[in-house]
Design an enzyme around this catalytic site. Structure first.
Site, PDB file in Angstrom:
ATOM      1  N   TYR A   1       2.478  19.729  56.528  1.00  0.00           N
ATOM      2  CA  TYR A   1       2.166  18.060  56.443  1.00  0.00           C
ATOM      3  C   TYR A   1       3.142  17.410  57.095  1.00  0.00           C
ATOM      4  O   TYR A   1       4.849  17.423  57.274  1.00  0.00           O
ATOM      5  CB  TYR A   1       2.696  17.644  54.892  1.00  0.00           C
ATOM      6  CG  TYR A   1       2.140  18.895  53.741  1.00  0.00           C
ATOM      7  CD1 TYR A   1       0.986  19.432  53.792  1.00  0.00           C
ATOM      8  CD2 TYR A   1       3.095  19.038  52.525  1.00  0.00           C
ATOM      9  CE1 TYR A   1       1.043  20.558  52.827  1.00  0.00           C
ATOM     10  CE2 TYR A   1       2.626  19.816  51.411  1.00  0.00           C
ATOM     11  CZ  TYR A   1       1.377  20.503  51.089  1.00  0.00           C
ATOM     12  OH  TYR A   1       1.133  21.107  50.861  1.00  0.00           O
TER      13      TYR A   1
ATOM     14  N   GLY B   1     -10.572   8.532  37.221  1.00  0.00           N
ATOM     15  CA  GLY B   1     -11.395   7.556  36.745  1.00  0.00           C
ATOM     16  C   GLY B   1     -11.489   5.984  37.581  1.00  0.00           C
ATOM     17  O   GLY B   1     -12.647   5.470  37.412  1.00  0.00           O
TER      18      GLY B   1
END
Length: 320
Positions: A59, A227
């Site tokens: 990373y 969402g």
């Protein structure tokens, strides 16, 4: 952040470690979360009862101009600045970043990579060291022996396997037992409400038989389970690109079920998606990342949600 009772810790397989039921993902540190944002996220996570931070040497080598180690470096700076090393557990990984000693899980690479990770993190031990992915080019006894040497040297406390298949994980356990080596005690699979088949069919039987701890990554399905991505026009930014793969009938059905359960708990979809993972008997703690302290609020709140059997059944059915 509002102070709440710290969540009960869970035993992490046979690792000898115990952690809060949520792990903070470090893939964003030094990438979409700079030093200031990363420090704020880490501070908020610990303040909210979090105990383990997960990162990797690779990373964020995928970013132009990066070479890998950016996340570990930021975490190391935060550990020094905050003085919280003894308050958290650090998990990192080897196997996807080539460097001194070669690449993959070659023993020489593992030996060199762990020292580089320790330097970047500014610590004398890694609490949980993962093989980031399987390396079929190397006989399993070789990396297991290399990991065992690290455990005996005190550089690593426990080892785990990420992105291994069930059969290879089982084979690794047999090899470790036959050679008297430290065995993988934790598995890190891709598992969430929308990614279930591989884990539930091939990995879960091995997890149960071997008593492994489980720390699934992408607990929020690249952000889709927050969402935020319900229409094509919503698919913007770095996360939008990954979330787009789930924008289909099944994904929307899962969001609908999350909405209903979230309403019953005065929560939001992200919290419920993580609470679903935490409610699974086989899961120790899902991994989720955040780029702001405000996002951490959602993550840590999930540790305090208790889903009912009906909630879990509804979510299972929507994503099944």
């Amino acid at each position: 952040m509002t102070t709440t009772t710290p969540p009960a810790k869970r035993v992490l397989g046979n690792s000898g470690l115990a952690i809060a039921p949520l792990v903070l993902g470090g893939n964003v540190f030094g990438w979409t979360a700079d030093r200031a944002a990363g420090f704020a996220v880490l501070d908020a996570f610990v303040a909210g009862g979090g105990t383990m931070i997960d990162t990797a040497d690779v990373y964020s080598a995928w970013v132009p101009g990066h070479v890998g180690g950016e996340s570990e470096t930021l975490i190391g700076e935060w550990l020094r600045h905050s003085g919280r090393r003894d308050d958290v557990l650090i998990a990192t990984k080897v196997g996807m970043l080539a460097g001194d000693g070669g690449d993959g899980l070659a023993p020489a690479r593992i030996a060199a990579a762990v020292d580089a990770s320790l330097r970047r993190l500014g610590t004398d031990r890694i609490d949980l060291y993962f093989a980031h992915r399987d390396d079929p080019a190397v006989p399993l006894a070789e990396p297991l022996d290399a990991f065992d040497r690290l455990v005996r040297a005190g550089k690593v406390r426990a080892i785990g396997a990420s992105n291994f298949t069930g059969p290879r994980l089982d084979e690794a356990a047999n090899v470790a037992a036959a050679n008297g080596l430290t065995a993988f005690s934790v598995v890190q699979p891709h598992y969430n409400l929308l990614e279930r088949t591989d884990f539930e069919t091939t990995l879960l039987p091995v997890v149960r038989e071997r008593g492994l701890g489980v720390m699934p990554y992408y607990g929020l399905a690249a952000g889709f389970l927050t969402g935020k991505y319900r229409r094509t026009v919503d698919l913007t930014g770095v996360r939008g690109a990954g979330a787009g793969q789930y924008l289909n009938a099944r994904g929307l059905a899962v969001l609908g079920a999350l909405d209903l359960v979230a309403a019953r708990h005065a929560a939001n979809p992200a919290r419920i998606a993580l609470a679903w993972l935490m409610a699974k008997p086989c899961i120790t703690a899902p991994i989720a990342s955040a780029t702001s302290a405000a996002q951490v609020t959602d993550l840590v709140a999930a540790m305090h949600i208790t889903l009912t059997a009906d909630d879990i059944a509804a979510l299972d059915a929507a994503g099944g």
